[in-house]
Enzyme design. Structure first.
Site, PDB file in Angstrom:
ATOM      1  CE  LYS A  43      73.769  -4.858  63.796  1.00 22.22           C
ATOM      2  NZ  LYS A  43      75.061  -4.359  64.482  1.00 22.22           N
ATOM      3  CD  GLU A  48      75.758  -6.903  67.404  1.00 19.89           C
ATOM      4  OE1 GLU A  48      75.721  -6.313  68.657  1.00 19.89           O
ATOM      5  OE2 GLU A  48      75.637  -6.431  66.198  1.00 19.89           O
ATOM      6  CG  ASP A  49      77.536  -3.792  72.032  1.00 20.33           C
ATOM      7  OD1 ASP A  49      77.159  -3.902  70.810  1.00 20.33           O
ATOM      8  OD2 ASP A  49      77.367  -2.704  72.752  1.00 20.33           O
ATOM      9  NE  ARG A  98      72.515   9.276  63.486  1.00 21.30           N
ATOM     10  CZ  ARG A  98      73.287   9.722  62.526  1.00 21.30           C
ATOM     11  NH1 ARG A  98      72.858  11.038  61.949  1.00 21.30           N
ATOM     12  NH2 ARG A  98      74.149   9.145  62.191  1.00 21.30           N
ATOM     13  CG  ASP A 131      78.052  -4.090  66.653  1.00 23.10           C
ATOM     14  OD1 ASP A 131      77.621  -3.434  65.954  1.00 23.10           O
ATOM     15  OD2 ASP A 131      77.953  -3.731  68.092  1.00 23.10           O
ATOM     16  CG  LEU A 132      82.265   0.689  65.195  1.00 26.54           C
ATOM     17  CD1 LEU A 132      83.712   0.279  65.028  1.00 26.54           C
ATOM     18  CD2 LEU A 132      81.908   1.784  64.239  1.00 26.54           C
ATOM     19  CG  ASP A 133      78.842   2.238  67.665  1.00 26.09           C
ATOM     20  OD1 ASP A 133      79.774   3.035  67.398  1.00 26.09           O
ATOM     21  OD2 ASP A 133      77.710   2.343  66.936  1.00 26.09           O
ATOM     22  CE  LYS A 173      74.968  -0.950  75.521  1.00 24.25           C
ATOM     23  NZ  LYS A 173      75.463  -1.607  76.467  1.00 24.25           N
ATOM     24  CB  SER A 176      78.231  -0.906  62.364  1.00 20.68           C
ATOM     25  OG  SER A 176      77.819   0.329  62.959  1.00 20.68           O
ATOM     26  CB  ALA A 177      73.075  -0.080  63.391  1.00 16.19           C
ATOM     27  CG  ASN A 215      78.289   8.730  62.828  1.00 16.47           C
ATOM     28  OD1 ASN A 215      78.287   9.789  62.059  1.00 16.47           O
ATOM     29  ND2 ASN A 215      77.169   8.980  63.917  1.00 16.47           N
ATOM     30  CB  THR A 233      81.328   4.224  70.216  1.00 16.37           C
ATOM     31  OG1 THR A 233      81.115   3.247  70.017  1.00 16.37           O
ATOM     32  CG2 THR A 233      82.480   5.398  69.765  1.00 16.37           C
TER      33      THR A 233
HETATM   34  C1  BG6 Z   1      74.701   1.329  66.660  1.00 17.74           C
HETATM   35  C2  BG6 Z   1      74.598   1.616  68.126  1.00 17.74           C
HETATM   36  O1  BG6 Z   1      75.898   0.491  66.317  1.00 17.74           O
HETATM   37  O2  BG6 Z   1      74.391   2.437  65.866  1.00 17.74           O
HETATM   38  C3  BG6 Z   1      73.458   2.506  68.407  1.00 17.74           C
HETATM   39  O3  BG6 Z   1      74.603   0.591  68.932  1.00 17.74           O
HETATM   40  C4  BG6 Z   1      73.194   3.641  67.282  1.00 17.74           C
HETATM   41  O4  BG6 Z   1      73.420   3.171  69.708  1.00 17.74           O
HETATM   42  C5  BG6 Z   1      73.248   3.147  65.963  1.00 17.74           C
HETATM   43  O5  BG6 Z   1      72.081   4.459  67.513  1.00 17.74           O
HETATM   44  C6  BG6 Z   1      73.303   4.156  64.939  1.00 17.74           C
HETATM   45  O6  BG6 Z   1      74.362   5.017  65.053  1.00 17.74           O
HETATM   46  P1  BG6 Z   1      74.755   6.427  64.369  1.00 17.74           P
HETATM   47  O7  BG6 Z   1      76.198   6.508  64.672  1.00 17.74           O
HETATM   48  O8  BG6 Z   1      74.507   6.359  62.943  1.00 17.74           O
HETATM   49  O9  BG6 Z   1      73.686   7.421  65.146  1.00 17.74           O
HETATM   50 MG    MG Z   2      77.118  -2.460  69.125  1.00 13.97          MG
END
Ligand code: BG6
Ligand code: MG
Length: 223
Positions: A148, A172-173, A52, A12-14, A48, A117-118, A121, A20
């Site tokens: 997820k 994953e976090d 969005r 996972d990324l964020d 998390k 990642s979801a 960005n 982030t």
């Molecule tokens: C996930 C984050 O990785 O991405 C969420 O944990 C976030 O908090 C989701 O809403 C969507 O991200 P983004 O950058 O497309 O708004």
């Molecule tokens: Mg995450």
């Protein structure tokens, strides 16, 4: 051909590779306040790993608010602009401790690596912190339709890496992310608060705790 022997890793990324999660929290909190909605750290935990659109739906539900589609779209744009203003100030210094060591070990030992990642960005962030080239495949919010805890994002990663889910390890976090990995019968590794991520097969506070020996344990683990 599906690899039977080499385990694969999906990150996972964020909140796993970069912190982030704190920027998402800040931007959502400011947005919620502008709508007179109180928004706590506990509620943030439930955002998390969540897309969005779904995040804003949840915030509005907590605040008992209904808004027009146009306002909804404007708020999402505003949130993302604020979030990206934080992201654009990031550099490789923002990679969380221990992450680079793990990625280097996996690369040097030829383990397949993907991002799951979801976030829409994800590519921008990986470029900012100079990690893009570590990932053979990137599956992000632009490529999945089910959020997820649905395992779609991780199953797509497995398919691209040509590995069976049960031969894959996910970092994953988020609760939703651990559930997604478990739903796909993958090895789930929680990074963060163990009490929040108790469903994970393994728990670590951060990648600083993940030594080469730990990686070997994860690789040899059978679910
Ligand atoms: C996930 C984050 O990785 O991405 C969420 O944990 C976030 O908090 C989701 O809403 C969507 O991200 P983004 O950058 O497309 O708004
Ligand atoms: Mg995450």
């Amino acid at each position: 051909m599906k690899s039977e022997f080499k385990k694969a890793f999906i990150f996972d990324l964020d909140g796993v590779i970069v912190d982030t999660a704190k920027y998402h929290f800040l931007a959502w909190k400011n947005l919620a306040e502008s709508l007179d909605i109180l928004f706590s750290e506990e509620e943030n935990e439930q955002l998390k790993g969540v897309s969005r659109v779904k995040s804003l739906e949840k915030i509005l539900k907590w605040g008992n608010k209904t808004i027009s589609e146009e306002k909804f779209n404007n708020l999402m744009t505003k949130k993302n602009e604020e979030y990206l203003s934080y992201v654009d100030a990031m550099s490789k210094e923002d990679i969380l401790p221990g992450v680079l060591e793990t990625l280097n070990y996996l690369k040097e030992n030829d383990y397949p690596i993907a991002l799951g990642s979801a976030s829409k960005n994800a590519r921008r962030i990986l470029n900012k912190v100079e990690l893009y080239s570590y990932f053979e495949y990137i599956v992000d919010g632009n490529e999945v339709s089910k959020a997820k805890p649905d395992p779609e994002v991780f199953l797509k990663g497995c398919e691209l890496l040509a590995v069976e889910p049960q031969h894959s390890i996910v970092f994953e976090d988020s609760q939703a992310g651990i559930q997604a990995a478990n739903n796909a019968h993958m090895t789930s590794v929680g990074i963060g608060d163990e009490s929040v991520l108790s469903e994970a097969d393994f728990n670590f506070k951060s990648f600083s705790e993940i030594s080469e020996d730990v990686l070997k344990t994860l690789i040899n683990f059978k679910k």
